[in-house]
Design a protein around this motif. Structure first.
Motif, PDB file in Angstrom:
ATOM      1  N   PRO A  74      33.623  46.451  36.626  1.00 36.67           N
ATOM      2  CA  PRO A  74      34.512  45.747  37.553  1.00 36.67           C
ATOM      3  C   PRO A  74      35.974  45.921  37.163  1.00 36.67           C
ATOM      4  O   PRO A  74      36.322  45.888  35.984  1.00 36.67           O
ATOM      5  CB  PRO A  74      34.097  44.281  37.404  1.00 36.67           C
ATOM      6  CG  PRO A  74      32.735  44.309  36.819  1.00 36.67           C
ATOM      7  CD  PRO A  74      32.698  45.533  35.956  1.00 36.67           C
ATOM      8  N   ILE A  75      36.816  46.131  38.179  1.00 35.96           N
ATOM      9  CA  ILE A  75      38.248  46.317  37.964  1.00 35.96           C
ATOM     10  C   ILE A  75      39.007  45.341  38.852  1.00 35.96           C
ATOM     11  O   ILE A  75      38.758  45.270  40.058  1.00 35.96           O
ATOM     12  CB  ILE A  75      38.677  47.751  38.293  1.00 35.96           C
ATOM     13  CG1 ILE A  75      37.921  48.754  37.410  1.00 35.96           C
ATOM     14  CG2 ILE A  75      40.190  47.912  38.136  1.00 35.96           C
ATOM     15  CD1 ILE A  75      38.121  50.195  37.810  1.00 35.96           C
ATOM     16  N   VAL A  76      39.920  44.602  38.229  1.00 38.33           N
ATOM     17  CA  VAL A  76      40.781  43.677  38.950  1.00 38.33           C
ATOM     18  C   VAL A  76      42.212  44.178  38.803  1.00 38.33           C
ATOM     19  O   VAL A  76      42.671  44.419  37.688  1.00 38.33           O
ATOM     20  CB  VAL A  76      40.645  42.236  38.413  1.00 38.33           C
ATOM     21  CG1 VAL A  76      41.626  41.305  39.111  1.00 38.33           C
ATOM     22  CG2 VAL A  76      39.206  41.742  38.570  1.00 38.33           C
ATOM     23  N   ILE A  95      37.999  48.693  44.136  1.00 37.14           N
ATOM     24  CA  ILE A  95      38.524  47.630  43.284  1.00 37.14           C
ATOM     25  C   ILE A  95      37.725  46.361  43.551  1.00 37.14           C
ATOM     26  O   ILE A  95      37.380  46.062  44.679  1.00 37.14           O
ATOM     27  CB  ILE A  95      40.021  47.392  43.596  1.00 37.14           C
ATOM     28  CG1 ILE A  95      40.818  48.678  43.426  1.00 37.14           C
ATOM     29  CG2 ILE A  95      40.586  46.280  42.757  1.00 37.14           C
ATOM     30  CD1 ILE A  95      40.764  49.290  42.064  1.00 37.14           C
ATOM     31  N   ASP A  96      37.449  45.595  42.509  1.00 41.68           N
ATOM     32  CA  ASP A  96      36.660  44.374  42.652  1.00 41.68           C
ATOM     33  C   ASP A  96      37.510  43.146  42.939  1.00 41.68           C
ATOM     34  O   ASP A  96      36.969  42.094  43.258  1.00 41.68           O
ATOM     35  CB  ASP A  96      35.825  44.146  41.387  1.00 41.68           C
ATOM     36  CG  ASP A  96      34.785  45.234  41.228  1.00 41.68           C
ATOM     37  OD1 ASP A  96      33.734  45.132  41.867  1.00 41.68           O
ATOM     38  OD2 ASP A  96      35.048  46.201  40.500  1.00 41.68           O
ATOM     39  N   GLY A  97      38.821  43.248  42.808  1.00 45.52           N
ATOM     40  CA  GLY A  97      39.675  42.109  43.103  1.00 45.52           C
ATOM     41  C   GLY A  97      41.144  42.436  42.969  1.00 45.52           C
ATOM     42  O   GLY A  97      41.519  43.356  42.233  1.00 45.52           O
ATOM     43  N   TYR A  98      41.963  41.704  43.726  1.00 44.18           N
ATOM     44  CA  TYR A  98      43.418  41.809  43.672  1.00 44.18           C
ATOM     45  C   TYR A  98      43.968  40.421  43.436  1.00 44.18           C
ATOM     46  O   TYR A  98      43.554  39.474  44.095  1.00 44.18           O
ATOM     47  CB  TYR A  98      44.003  42.247  45.021  1.00 44.18           C
ATOM     48  CG  TYR A  98      43.708  43.635  45.451  1.00 44.18           C
ATOM     49  CD1 TYR A  98      44.570  44.665  45.117  1.00 44.18           C
ATOM     50  CD2 TYR A  98      42.604  43.922  46.241  1.00 44.18           C
ATOM     51  CE1 TYR A  98      44.322  45.948  45.550  1.00 44.18           C
ATOM     52  CE2 TYR A  98      42.354  45.197  46.670  1.00 44.18           C
ATOM     53  CZ  TYR A  98      43.215  46.209  46.332  1.00 44.18           C
ATOM     54  OH  TYR A  98      42.975  47.468  46.753  1.00 44.18           O
ATOM     55  N   LYS A 107      42.580  31.318  40.503  1.00 44.65           N
ATOM     56  CA  LYS A 107      42.118  32.440  41.319  1.00 44.65           C
ATOM     57  C   LYS A 107      41.607  33.571  40.430  1.00 44.65           C
ATOM     58  O   LYS A 107      40.627  34.235  40.758  1.00 44.65           O
ATOM     59  CB  LYS A 107      43.248  32.935  42.222  1.00 44.65           C
ATOM     60  CG  LYS A 107      42.820  34.009  43.176  1.00 44.65           C
ATOM     61  CD  LYS A 107      43.916  34.379  44.144  1.00 44.65           C
ATOM     62  CE  LYS A 107      43.434  35.449  45.100  1.00 44.65           C
ATOM     63  NZ  LYS A 107      44.467  35.880  46.027  1.00 44.65           N
ATOM     64  N   LEU A 108      42.265  33.792  39.307  1.00 46.44           N
ATOM     65  CA  LEU A 108      41.811  34.823  38.373  1.00 46.44           C
ATOM     66  C   LEU A 108      40.403  34.525  37.876  1.00 46.44           C
ATOM     67  O   LEU A 108      39.539  35.402  37.863  1.00 46.44           O
ATOM     68  CB  LEU A 108      42.767  34.935  37.183  1.00 46.44           C
ATOM     69  CG  LEU A 108      42.306  35.877  36.076  1.00 46.44           C
ATOM     70  CD1 LEU A 108      42.251  37.318  36.570  1.00 46.44           C
ATOM     71  CD2 LEU A 108      43.206  35.751  34.863  1.00 46.44           C
TER      72      LEU A 108
END
Length: 162
Positions: A74-76, A95-98, A107-108
């Motif tokens: 996973p990449i944020v 991407i797994d999250g922004y 949120k993180l």
């Protein structure tokens, strides 16, 4: 959980590492994509958190390298930009999250939990050979006499692939 944080902003990286370690996560840090890539080659991580714009090897190049070698991690992304066109640039890299800066730690935490959850549900590899039998009516896949459960979408996708 072991996390790699890649960001050239020393203050941001330091505050992020403090937050993550206070939540009992093991954290390594890198100042740019090149150093991050070296750490990834030598260590195993559950999640990578990276900025996009960095000197030398940028975050997008780092993500491309990661996806070329290990599509599952996973990449944020934590960019400083909030421009939608800018944020869509890495969309093709899965991407797994922004989370844009300044960082919202709640949120993180939610984004990291979601990313790790998705990783646990990904199938790493299935070798399709003579030993594979597909029973679409029963929604069952057997590989070497072991059942692999499939949902409706997975059954349709497998039928299309076969």
């Amino acid at each position: 959980m072991r996390i790699l944080v890649v960001d050239d902003d020393k203050n941001f990286r330091h505050s992020l590492v403090l937050y993550l370690t206070s939540n009992s996560w093991k954290v390594d840090e890198a100042v740019d994509g090149l150093q991050g890539w070296q750490k990834l080659k030598n260590n195993s991580y559950d999640v990578v958190i990276t900025d996009i714009e960095m000197p030398g090897v940028d975050g997008l190049s780092l993500v491309e390298n990661i996806r070329a070698s290990n599509a599952l991690i996973p990449i944020v992304i934590v960019p400083a930009h909030t421009d939608k066109d800018y944020l869509l640039r890495p969309a093709h890299l899965q991407i797994d999250g922004y989370i844009t800066k300044p960082l919202n730690f709640k949120k993180l935490k939610t984004t990291l939990a979601r990313a790790v959850s998705r990783l646990q549900h990904r199938v790493q590899a299935i070798t399709i050979s003579k030993a594979v039998s597909d029973h679409p009516l029963e929604k069952e896949l057997r590989v070497d006499d072991q059942e692999v459960s499939l949902g409706n979408k997975e059954c349709l996708l497998l039928e299309l692939l076969l």
